[in-house]
Design a protein around this motif. Sequence first.
Motif, mmCIF file in Angstrom:
data_model
loop_
_atom_site.group_PDB
_atom_site.id
_atom_site.type_symbol
_atom_site.label_atom_id
_atom_site.label_comp_id
_atom_site.label_asym_id
_atom_site.label_seq_id
_atom_site.Cartn_x
_atom_site.Cartn_y
_atom_site.Cartn_z
ATOM 1 N N THR A 87 5.357 1.184 10.863
ATOM 2 C CA THR A 87 4.253 0.346 10.424
ATOM 3 C C THR A 87 3.616 -0.320 11.646
ATOM 4 O O THR A 87 4.166 -0.262 12.750
ATOM 5 C CB THR A 87 4.724 -0.725 9.418
ATOM 6 N N ASN A 132 -1.479 3.797 7.507
ATOM 7 C CA ASN A 132 -1.518 2.737 6.501
ATOM 8 C C ASN A 132 -0.184 2.504 5.794
ATOM 9 O O ASN A 132 -0.143 2.242 4.586
ATOM 10 C CB ASN A 132 -2.610 3.039 5.458
ATOM 11 N N ILE A 133 0.917 2.592 6.523
ATOM 12 C CA ILE A 133 2.202 2.161 5.966
ATOM 13 C C ILE A 133 2.270 0.649 6.113
ATOM 14 O O ILE A 133 2.355 0.127 7.224
ATOM 15 C CB ILE A 133 3.377 2.846 6.681
ATOM 16 N N GLN A 180 4.015 5.945 -3.965
ATOM 17 C CA GLN A 180 3.866 4.752 -3.139
ATOM 18 C C GLN A 180 5.010 4.529 -2.169
ATOM 19 O O GLN A 180 4.815 4.012 -1.075
ATOM 20 C CB GLN A 180 3.731 3.534 -4.068
ATOM 21 N N ILE A 181 6.221 4.931 -2.558
ATOM 22 C CA ILE A 181 7.421 4.592 -1.784
ATOM 23 C C ILE A 181 8.180 5.862 -1.422
ATOM 24 O O ILE A 181 8.459 6.703 -2.294
ATOM 25 C CB ILE A 181 8.336 3.627 -2.559
ATOM 26 N N GLN A 195 0.844 -1.194 0.000
ATOM 27 C CA GLN A 195 0.000 0.000 0.000
ATOM 28 C C GLN A 195 0.876 1.239 0.000
ATOM 29 O O GLN A 195 0.729 2.130 -0.830
ATOM 30 C CB GLN A 195 -0.922 -0.012 1.220
ATOM 31 N N SER A 196 1.780 1.290 0.960
ATOM 32 C CA SER A 196 2.788 2.349 1.015
ATOM 33 C C SER A 196 3.981 1.808 1.775
ATOM 34 O O SER A 196 3.833 0.993 2.699
ATOM 35 C CB SER A 196 2.243 3.613 1.690
ATOM 36 N N HIS A 248 8.220 2.260 -10.300
ATOM 37 C CA HIS A 248 7.488 2.603 -9.083
ATOM 38 C C HIS A 248 7.517 4.122 -8.867
ATOM 39 O O HIS A 248 8.483 4.797 -9.208
ATOM 40 C CB HIS A 248 8.108 1.900 -7.868
ATOM 41 N N PHE A 308 3.248 11.955 0.157
ATOM 42 C CA PHE A 308 3.245 10.560 0.609
ATOM 43 C C PHE A 308 1.973 10.250 1.395
ATOM 44 O O PHE A 308 1.367 9.189 1.227
ATOM 45 C CB PHE A 308 4.487 10.308 1.460
ATOM 46 N N ARG A 309 1.569 11.185 2.253
ATOM 47 C CA ARG A 309 0.329 10.985 3.018
ATOM 48 C C ARG A 309 -0.889 10.887 2.093
ATOM 49 O O ARG A 309 -1.807 10.115 2.342
ATOM 50 C CB ARG A 309 0.137 12.132 4.015
ATOM 51 N N LYS A 314 -0.973 9.710 -0.828
ATOM 52 C CA LYS A 314 -0.846 8.578 -1.754
ATOM 53 C C LYS A 314 -0.531 9.023 -3.182
ATOM 54 O O LYS A 314 -0.872 8.323 -4.151
ATOM 55 C CB LYS A 314 -2.127 7.725 -1.756
#
Length: 457
Positions: free
Chosen positions: A315, A292-293, A276-277, A225-226, A249, A270-271, A273
């Motif tokens: 995470t 949701n990491i 992704q990385i 997901q992330s 990616h 990043f927050r 979305k």
Amino acid sequence: MNFRKPTPIQQAAIPVILENHDLIACAQTGTGKTAAYVLPLLDRISHAKHDHTSTLVLVPTRELAKQIDDQIAGFAYFVPATSIAIYGGNKGESWDQQKKAITSGADIIIATPGRLIAHMNMGYVKFDKLDYLVLDEADKMLDMGFMPDLLRIVSQLPVKRQTLMFSATMPPKIRELARKILQNPTEINLGISKPAEGIDQRMYLTYDKQKPKLLEHLLKDLTVQSMIVFTSRKSAVNDIARILQKMGHKAEGITSDRTQEEREATLQGFRNKQFQILVATDIMSRGIDIDNISHILNYDVPQDAEDYIHRIGRTARAATTGTAITFINEKDQGRVVRIERLIEREIPKLENPEDIGPGPAFEPNKHRESKPRNKSNSKNKPKTRSHAAKSPDQPIRKPNATARVESKAPKINPEIGAERPKKPFEPKKRNSKRRGPKPEGQSQASDTNTSLKTAEE
């Protein structure tokens, strides 16, 4: 904000804070330490009529300062309390805004020590009526060398205050700081140095040149997901980000070299979305709360075992689950042993897939044996330099040092030569005589010459 019941650290800390006790609290990352002190302090502020800054929160990084300020804004939506984050890396107008908030008496100031010291040097910072001092991520601040700044800031605060210290680990230096600034504190220890139970930890034995291929192989099989990819080297962040981008990616890097605006934009992307990385150094391993990491990947093993806990703690936050993968080369195996000793469990070590080729065997004792020798050598070097620096002050060593210089240098001081009662000094003859055994009569003359030169100097 969907807070249904307190976490263990909140349940333990909030009553202590409301009873006006000093507190030193240690709990693993992601357990709600920020709300544990923000909620009771906001309750205090809401029932008081302060005309001054009542609360100072000190944090190690800009990102954490900004995040806490945002959280306070949410918690204090119905509370008449003002707050501001004070940190460096901003444009000039931010300094003026920070100065205005300090001088007007914002209820809560969240600051990095270095930036706050810069404002204090200007002479307009007045904390003589401060009621509450909070040190968040105290262990990280000490790791970053903020101890002198912390002590300087504390020296400008009222002695009569409530001090709260929150940390994810409890090394001896934290207890030393607590003894200096806290008064009869209540101590809370919950799950010290333990990763969350919901983290699936794995390690791969691989050489550095195999890491890009291994990363590509894993990303094909994982449902990400992330993900945050951590590296200990700031110079490697952009390289890893480019490798990921070539694989197709969406990835971005974040380092302390970027401006604060760039760092905030990257974090916000990043927050949201947008990619992704995220590739980062350990500036992202402390206190940053991103939902949701699903995966953490350590491209290399962190130098400190505690940093491993903070990295993978990004995470599986708030009782969720996540995966933490670590690449181990042949040089990092000793660090893995220290990590396993700290978390009191062995982490599965997997071999490379067949198409990548075999990695190094796990032989931590082999590599751990070489490290103490290097450390001991490095420790001896300062002693040698220190000893040499002091030797000119020691009358016994000074003539010897002078004699060594004379034997190498063909030139002499003409003033000393003029004082000799016998024939002038001839460097070549003297050097050749010094190489071989000295005649008995010449030894005294050489010593006399050395003493004369020492006296003249």
